[in-house]
Design an enzyme around this catalytic site. Structure first.
Site, short mmCIF file in Angstrom:
data_model
loop_
_atom_site.label_atom_id
_atom_site.label_comp_id
_atom_site.label_asym_id
_atom_site.label_seq_id
_atom_site.Cartn_x
_atom_site.Cartn_y
_atom_site.Cartn_z
N ASP A 215 0.86 -1.18 0.00
CA ASP A 215 0.00 0.00 0.00
C ASP A 215 0.90 1.23 0.00
OD1 ASP A 215 -1.60 2.15 0.69
OD2 ASP A 215 -2.72 1.05 2.22
N GLY B 178 -9.40 4.69 -5.27
CA GLY B 178 -8.07 4.11 -5.49
C GLY B 178 -6.99 4.72 -4.62
N ASP C 214 -5.76 7.67 -4.72
CA ASP C 214 -6.16 9.02 -4.33
C ASP C 214 -6.97 9.00 -3.02
OD1 ASP C 214 -6.44 11.76 -4.60
OD2 ASP C 214 -7.91 11.67 -6.23
N SER D 194 -2.74 5.36 -13.74
CA SER D 194 -3.76 5.07 -14.76
C SER D 194 -4.16 3.60 -14.89
CB SER D 194 -3.35 5.58 -16.16
OG SER D 194 -3.47 6.98 -16.23
N THR D 195 -3.49 2.70 -14.14
CA THR D 195 -3.78 1.26 -14.37
C THR D 195 -4.94 0.73 -13.52
OG1 THR D 195 -2.20 0.47 -12.71
CG2 THR D 195 -1.36 0.83 -14.95
N TYR E 164 -8.66 4.25 -14.24
CA TYR E 164 -8.50 4.81 -15.59
C TYR E 164 -8.23 3.77 -16.68
CZ TYR E 164 -8.84 9.69 -14.00
OH TYR E 164 -9.28 10.90 -13.51
#
Ligand code: AR6
Length: 176
Positions: free
Chosen positions: A10, A32, A34, A122-123, A126
């Site tokens: 994490d 996620g 964020d 992005s994985t 997104y």
């Protein structure tokens, strides 16, 4: 000399000078990575993001750009927020994803950060395919630090075995 490392875990539990957030252009939080960063880092991060929105970033942060705030209660000095592109099957947005890594490292260098932890931008939400996202991450970081950086460690922090394998495939020096 910059060392590239890979850990499974994490990202909010990492100790680093700067932790990179896979944010969105609002800078006001999300799911996620964020969501986890804001939860664990506490309200100081959102407060700093709101201040950015009230200042130079009135319209938010563009895709591919990066900006730093306090890291609140995280074990880091800064969070570097960057906005990855949403994956598209009809348009090649690779350059925007590469830009996230490049810009985040540029900001890290400006701040004087020596250790930087990156998620696989992005994985997740997104939708970027993991193998391609890992390739772009590693290639871009390698090229960016080769051009000159005072960052000593770039640590990729990935959530699961599949992501670990995807990054390890591009990092031959990592023991598996
Ligand atoms: N530590 C490390 N990796 C994580 C963690 C964590 N705590 N949580 C998820 N991952 P994502 P994106 C992995 O969705 O695709 C947010 O709502 C995850 O498995 O966090 O860039 C933002 O506000 C995936 O491999 O980021 C944006 O709206 C990777 O981190 C949007 O999501 C990135 O997943 C950004 O989507």
């Amino acid at each position: 000399m910059t060392t590239l490392t890979l850990v499974r875990g994490d990202i909010t539990q990492q100790s680093a000078d700067a932790i990179v957030n896979a944010a969105n252009s609002s800078l006001l939080g999300g799911g996620g990575v964020d969501g986890a960063i804001h939860r664990r880092g506490g309200p100081a991060i959102l407060e700093a993001c709101r201040a950015l929105r009230a200042g130079h970033y009135g319209k938010g942060l563009s895709t591919g750009r990066a900006v730093a705030t306090t890291a609140g209660r995280l074990d880091a000095r800064w969070v570097i927020h960057t906005v990855g592109p949403v994956h598209s099957t009809t348009e090649d947005r690779s350059e925007l994803l590469a830009s996230c890594y490049r810009e985040s490292l540029r900001v890290a260098d400006e701040l004087g950060a020596r250790t930087v932890a990156f998620p696989a931008i992005s994985t997740g939400i997104y939708g970027w395919p993991l193998d391609d996202g890992a390739r772009i991450a590693v290639e871009t970081v390698r090229a960016t630090v080769a051009a000159g950086s005072a960052v000593t460690e770039v640590r990729f922090v990935v959530f699961d075995d599949r992501a670990y394998a995807a990054f390890a495939a591009h990092l031959p020096d990592i023991s598996k």
